[in-house]
Design an enzyme around this catalytic site. Structure first.
Site, short mmCIF file in Angstrom:
data_model
loop_
_atom_site.label_atom_id
_atom_site.label_comp_id
_atom_site.label_asym_id
_atom_site.label_seq_id
_atom_site.Cartn_x
_atom_site.Cartn_y
_atom_site.Cartn_z
CG ASP A 42 -1.95 -1.12 1.18
OD1 ASP A 42 -1.95 -1.91 0.23
OD2 ASP A 42 -2.74 -1.22 2.14
CE LYS A 140 -3.93 -4.34 1.39
NZ LYS A 140 -4.57 -3.34 2.27
CB CYS A 185 -1.93 -2.68 5.36
SG CYS A 185 -3.57 -1.89 5.30
#
Length: 237
Positions: A42, A140, A185
């Protein structure tokens, strides 16, 4: 004369120890092989300074991530990819603000500012990333009604992203993580990597954390308890 001999002996001993130390350090380096993958979590515009959910120093890791990626034959990038009305957004819960919590069918959900909305500039990967040999970009969090910190399993602990199967079919044994944010994450991905039978390594200096309500310390404790290894980029470069 005796003092001189002692000095020479001491100097020689120090040199030997120094050389031995260098060899030990080199032996401890973690080589990246065909059964390893580097997962960059990310690194997106919303998560760097100026973004809607900025992680302090998030942009600082980009050059290091690029250097690390060159050490790996296999690289995967993940990308948060939310609907505009995602259930994890505080804006979808009247009277709530970011970092409040709500009860959802799968458990307690921490609420966030709107971020990484599908197709927006904030959801794009950081322009400084230079990893042309990345083999997969995994999106996601695109299901409106469930969050997805982990690259492997969504927050309901049931819905698979497919990454585990992809890696296993390709013979991957060890997963090395970098990215944003350490305590969400990255940590959730590393924990699920262990649950799915992979060795997992988090490269600490190639990550940055949010650290809300002690989340960073808790993440490291949780990861350590299941065998996630905490390493530095110097262990690889």
């Amino acid at each position: 004369m005796t003092n001189r001999r002692n000095l020479l002996a001491s100097s020689a001993g120090s040199l030997v120890l120094c050389l031995m130390g260098s060899r030990v350090a080199a032996a401890l380096k973690l080589p990246a092989g065909d059964n390893d993958v580097f997962v960059v979590v990310d690194v997106q515009n919303c998560f760097v300074p100026g973004g809607s959910l900025a992680v302090m120093g998030g942009d600082e890791i980009v050059p290091l991530v690029n250097r690390l990626a060159k050490r790996f034959r296999h690289v995967v990038l993940t990308q948060d990819w939310h609907t505009a009305d995602h259930v994890s957004f505080a804006s979808q819960h009247p009277g709530k603000k970011p970092f409040d919590t709500v009860a959802l069918p799968y458990g307690t959900q921490l609420l966030w500012p709107d971020h990484c909305v599908q197709g927006t500039e904030g959801a794009m990967l950081h322009k400084g990333l230079d990893i042309p040999h990345a083999e997969l970009i995994l999106r996601k969090g695109y299901r409106r009604d469930v969050d997805s910190y982990s690259a492997f399993v969504e927050a309901d602990k049931k819905t698979q992203t497919g990454l585990g199967g992809y890696l296993k079919q390709r013979g991957i044994k060890r997963v090395f993580f970098a990215g944003l944010a350490t305590d969400f994450c990255v940590a959730w991905s590393a924990l699920d990597a262990r649950r799915q039978g992979f060795e997992a390594f988090v490269i600490e200096d190639a990550c940055r954390g949010i650290d809300t309500q002690g989340s960073l310390a808790k993440a490291w404790t949780d990861m350590g308890s299941v065998g996630v290894q905490r390493i530095q980029s110097s262990d690889l470069l």
